[in-house]
Scaffold this motif. Structure first.
Motif, short mmCIF file in Angstrom:
data_model
loop_
_atom_site.label_atom_id
_atom_site.label_comp_id
_atom_site.label_asym_id
_atom_site.label_seq_id
_atom_site.Cartn_x
_atom_site.Cartn_y
_atom_site.Cartn_z
N GLU A 77 0.82 -1.21 0.00
CA GLU A 77 0.00 0.00 0.00
C GLU A 77 0.86 1.26 0.00
N GLN A 78 1.94 1.25 0.76
CA GLN A 78 2.82 2.42 0.81
C GLN A 78 3.49 2.65 -0.55
N ARG A 79 3.97 1.59 -1.15
CA ARG A 79 4.66 1.72 -2.44
C ARG A 79 3.68 2.13 -3.54
N GLU A 80 2.48 1.62 -3.46
CA GLU A 80 1.46 2.00 -4.44
C GLU A 80 1.09 3.47 -4.30
N ALA A 81 1.07 3.98 -3.07
CA ALA A 81 0.75 5.39 -2.83
C ALA A 81 1.82 6.30 -3.41
N VAL A 82 3.09 5.92 -3.24
CA VAL A 82 4.18 6.73 -3.81
C VAL A 82 4.12 6.70 -5.33
N GLU A 83 3.96 5.52 -5.89
CA GLU A 83 3.89 5.39 -7.35
C GLU A 83 2.74 6.20 -7.91
N SER A 84 1.57 6.11 -7.29
CA SER A 84 0.40 6.85 -7.76
C SER A 84 0.62 8.35 -7.71
N ARG A 85 1.22 8.85 -6.62
CA ARG A 85 1.46 10.29 -6.50
C ARG A 85 2.41 10.78 -7.59
N LEU A 86 3.50 10.08 -7.81
CA LEU A 86 4.50 10.55 -8.77
C LEU A 86 4.01 10.43 -10.21
#
Length: 316
Positions: A77-86
């Motif tokens: 979930e954390q990695r997906e959140a970073v990827e989605s933001r960038l």
């Protein structure tokens, strides 16, 4: 192609944009801790985006491929959140996200089997073996772990200083060093200092603590030996898991490895546990590791791009 490396650490975010064709690079920084284990996710995402944009502004375009290594970023979930933001904010066309130990390992080893030890505000140990199997040891944050880190040493120094002030501990010199560093008159005044429990605040005490170690203070030396013993135990687990032949390379990265006393003491503790392992400081910064990981991901099996990136990073 334009590649972007993002290093989110316990004290700040650093970014590096690298155009391997034009030979142009630009850096960015955001003075905010990007650690999912200790900071609100929204604040971490904001800091990552702002630092990324500061590096890309001078390039005048979005990155083709970005690789982010973020402290405490261990869940899907954390990695997906970073990827989605960038991706959604136009920072990069393609984004990969891992924890900061991976990108730091990549920079030190060039993607080959080996062990990386990160010791700055926090700490962790990471390895990848010949089959590509990954293992993260430690790195549970300032509250539950980060043995041998700046925050860990700072906390133990503070405890010894408080014990000396209350009359049941021998750390008189530590107490004076802590009071001077924090600009306070008594240890109890620290209780009123805002953010006094945060990792970065505690890590401020590590440099004067290590100075006392160098001066031969017995209390400081005993604390360092104990805390680095725990970190060396973690390194031994990673060395055994990697099992590279003829000997597993072990690299150190992070601000504490710039201190010769710290490096010497930890190297001795590692050698005591695993005689064939040799600890040395990495030649690459964590953000350089992140941008190299971006290049490797973006160019695939084409080694020319990675060689070109290495040449650019080596240039003055």
């Amino acid at each position: 192609m334009l590649f972007l490396g993002i290093d989110g650490g316990g004290s700040r975010v650093r970014t590096l944009a690298l155009d391997v064709e034009q030979g142009f690079r630009s850096a960015g920084e955001q003075d905010f801790p990007a650690d999912f284990s200790s900071e609100p996710s929204a604040a971490v995402l904001d800091a990552l985006e702002q630092a990324a944009r500061s590096a890309l502004t001078r390039q005048g375009r979005m990155a083709d491929c970005a690789f982010a290594g973020i402290a405490g970023c261990v869940t899907h979930e954390q990695r997906e959140a970073v990827e989605s933001r960038l991706l959604s904010t136009g920072v990069a066309k393609s984004v990969a996200v891992h924890h900061d130990a991976y990108t730091t390992w990549f920079g030190a080893t060039g993607g080959r089997p080996g062990v990386i030890v990160i010791a700055g505000t926090g700490s962790s140990v990471f390895t990848v073996d010949a089959s590509g199997r990954e293992l993260l040891v430690g790195g549970f944050g300032a509250v539950f772990g980060d043995e041998g880190s700046g925050s860990d040493l700072g906390r133990e120094a503070f405890r010894a200083a408080a014990a000396a002030e209350d009359g049941y501990g021998p750390g008189a010199r530590l107490r004076l060093a802590v009071l001077e560093t924090l600009g306070i008159g008594s240890m109890r005044e620290a209780m009123d200092v805002q953010h006094s429990s945060e990792a970065g605040w505690l890590a401020r005490l590590a440099p004067p603590f290590l100075d006392l170690v160098g001066d031969g203070d017995p209390v400081a030396r005993a604390i360092l030996g104990t805390r680095l013993g725990y970190l060396a135990d973690q390194i031994a687990v990673a060395v055994d898991a990697c099992d590279a032949s003829p000997a597993t390379p072990v690299f150190g990265a992070g601000s504490l490895f710039m201190n010769a006393r710290y490096l010497e003491a930890l190297a001795a503790a590692v050698k005591e546990r695993r005689p064939r392992a040799s600890l040395q400081r990495s030649d690459r910064t964590p953000v350089e590791g992140a941008v190299l990981a971006a290049v490797a991901r973006g160019t695939g099996t084409d080694k020319a791009g990675l060689d070109r990136a290495l040449d650019l990073l080596a240039a003055p």
